[in-house]
Design a protein around this motif. Sequence first.
Motif, PDB file in Angstrom:
ATOM      1  N   LEU A  62       0.815  -1.214   0.000  1.00 42.95           N
ATOM      2  CA  LEU A  62       0.000   0.000   0.000  1.00 42.95           C
ATOM      3  C   LEU A  62       0.851   1.266   0.000  1.00 42.95           C
ATOM      4  O   LEU A  62       0.463   2.283  -0.580  1.00 42.95           O
ATOM      5  N   GLU A  63       2.003   1.202   0.647  1.00 40.01           N
ATOM      6  CA  GLU A  63       2.901   2.360   0.667  1.00 40.01           C
ATOM      7  C   GLU A  63       3.413   2.705  -0.725  1.00 40.01           C
ATOM      8  O   GLU A  63       3.701   3.867  -1.011  1.00 40.01           O
ATOM      9  N   ARG A 122      -3.812   1.787  -2.488  1.00 39.04           N
ATOM     10  CA  ARG A 122      -3.967   2.699  -1.355  1.00 39.04           C
ATOM     11  C   ARG A 122      -5.299   3.446  -1.464  1.00 39.04           C
ATOM     12  O   ARG A 122      -6.020   3.604  -0.484  1.00 39.04           O
TER      13      ARG A 122
END
Length: 88
Positions: A33-34, A40
């Motif tokens: 997700l980063e 995200r």
Amino acid sequence: MSDCGCDKAKRDLEEFLRDEVCRTEAADIRTHLEHCESCRSEAALSVTLTEAVQRACKETAPADLRDQVLERLRAIKAGHETESTPAV
């Protein structure tokens, strides 16, 4: 760390958001997700929808509406009881 692509992240997203995946999988999804704007954004949308549903479930119906619904349910129940009672 195992490979966590978009397919896996999206497949396990709901469980991840509810903290229902093991630590290793959670770390993999968090890392993904980063680095992935698409996933995200999907996670943010899911959180927003979940919060909206939770808020809606806490709301109560106005007393008048509640009384009308209960009255209607009683009338329906009384009608069913009359229908199921054999005539003598």
